[in-house]
Design a protein around this motif. Structure first.
Motif, PDB file in Angstrom:
ATOM      1  N   UNK A   2       0.924  -1.260   0.051  1.00 43.78           N
ATOM      2  CA  UNK A   2       0.097  -0.071   0.059  1.00 43.78           C
ATOM      3  C   UNK A   2       0.836   1.398   0.032  1.00 43.78           C
ATOM      4  N   UNK A   3       0.444   2.286  -0.631  1.00 41.98           N
ATOM      5  CA  UNK A   3       0.957   3.442  -0.916  1.00 41.98           C
ATOM      6  C   UNK A   3       0.508   4.393   0.250  1.00 41.98           C
ATOM      7  N   UNK A   4       1.738   5.354   0.683  1.00 38.49           N
ATOM      8  CA  UNK A   4       1.020   6.087   1.881  1.00 38.49           C
ATOM      9  C   UNK A   4       0.181   7.378   1.297  1.00 38.49           C
ATOM     10  N   UNK A   8       0.803   9.148  -2.660  1.00 37.58           N
ATOM     11  CA  UNK A   8      -0.148   9.232  -3.735  1.00 37.58           C
ATOM     12  C   UNK A   8      -0.387  10.909  -4.203  1.00 37.58           C
ATOM     13  N   UNK A   9      -0.354  11.554  -3.117  1.00 33.98           N
ATOM     14  CA  UNK A   9      -0.347  13.211  -3.235  1.00 33.98           C
ATOM     15  C   UNK A   9       0.573  13.333  -4.200  1.00 33.98           C
ATOM     16  N   UNK A  79      -4.320   2.141  -2.103  1.00 39.08           N
ATOM     17  CA  UNK A  79      -3.843   2.624  -3.358  1.00 39.08           C
ATOM     18  C   UNK A  79      -4.866   3.181  -4.358  1.00 39.08           C
ATOM     19  N   UNK A  80      -5.661   4.004  -3.685  1.00 40.92           N
ATOM     20  CA  UNK A  80      -6.459   4.772  -4.543  1.00 40.92           C
ATOM     21  C   UNK A  80      -6.906   6.074  -3.786  1.00 40.92           C
ATOM     22  N   UNK A  81      -7.155   7.173  -4.456  1.00 43.00           N
ATOM     23  CA  UNK A  81      -7.656   8.427  -3.819  1.00 43.00           C
ATOM     24  C   UNK A  81      -8.686   9.012  -4.799  1.00 43.00           C
ATOM     25  N   UNK A 118       4.020  -0.057  -8.167  1.00 45.41           N
ATOM     26  CA  UNK A 118       5.108   0.962  -8.558  1.00 45.41           C
ATOM     27  C   UNK A 118       5.093   2.433  -8.050  1.00 45.41           C
ATOM     28  N   UNK A 119       3.677   2.575  -7.944  1.00 45.86           N
ATOM     29  CA  UNK A 119       3.178   4.228  -7.620  1.00 45.86           C
ATOM     30  C   UNK A 119       2.865   4.912  -8.696  1.00 45.86           C
TER      31      UNK A 119
END
Length: 139
Positions: A2-4, A8-9, A79-81, A118-119
């Protein structure tokens, strides 16, 4: 993995910065090769790779200029916003088939962005306030 929220920002802000500078190669660099790029209601429909996204941005950058995005709110998941923003700029061409005549234009945008491990952006769904666009350009 999971991305932070910060990761993501950073990626979406990088993506928006490339859009604001009309940098197609930069925008495409934020997307995975098999990105799902879906501007809801866009007549050709969604695309499923960078080249499809490229065609959209080539068209967009010829129609709108001086664009700036002001984020109003972001919601996050694994992993979504979801990004609720206001776009401001000029209708320099014929956005959405309506003569812009360089007029100022502003409208809300809602992005749902999914990220790959991968981001990079794996899916971009965008809804825009078409009623506001019509109201401004048809007067």
């Amino acid at each position: 993995m999971a991305l932070t929220r910060l990761e993501m920002d950073r990626k979406i802000d990088e993506h928006f910065a490339y859009e604001a500078s009309n940098d197609i190669e930069g925008v495409l660099s934020t997307l995975v090769p098999d990105v799902v790029h879906d501007i809801v209601g866009y007549p050709p429909g969604p695309s499923f790779d960078r080249e499809g996204a490229r065609r959209f941005y080539e068209s967009l950058f010829g129609e709108l200029s001086e664009g700036k995005i002001e984020c109003k709110r972001r919601l996050y998941g694994e992993n979504f916003l979801v990004d609720d923003s206001l776009w401001r700029g000029r209708a320099s061409g014929r956005p959405f088939g309506i003569e812009g005549n360089g007029r100022p234009l502003e409208f809300r945008l809602l992005h749902v962005i999914e990220f790959a491990d991968s981001g990079d952006i794996a899916r971009e769904n965008v809804w825009l306030d078409f009623t506001a666009i019509l109201r401004q350009l048809q007067n």
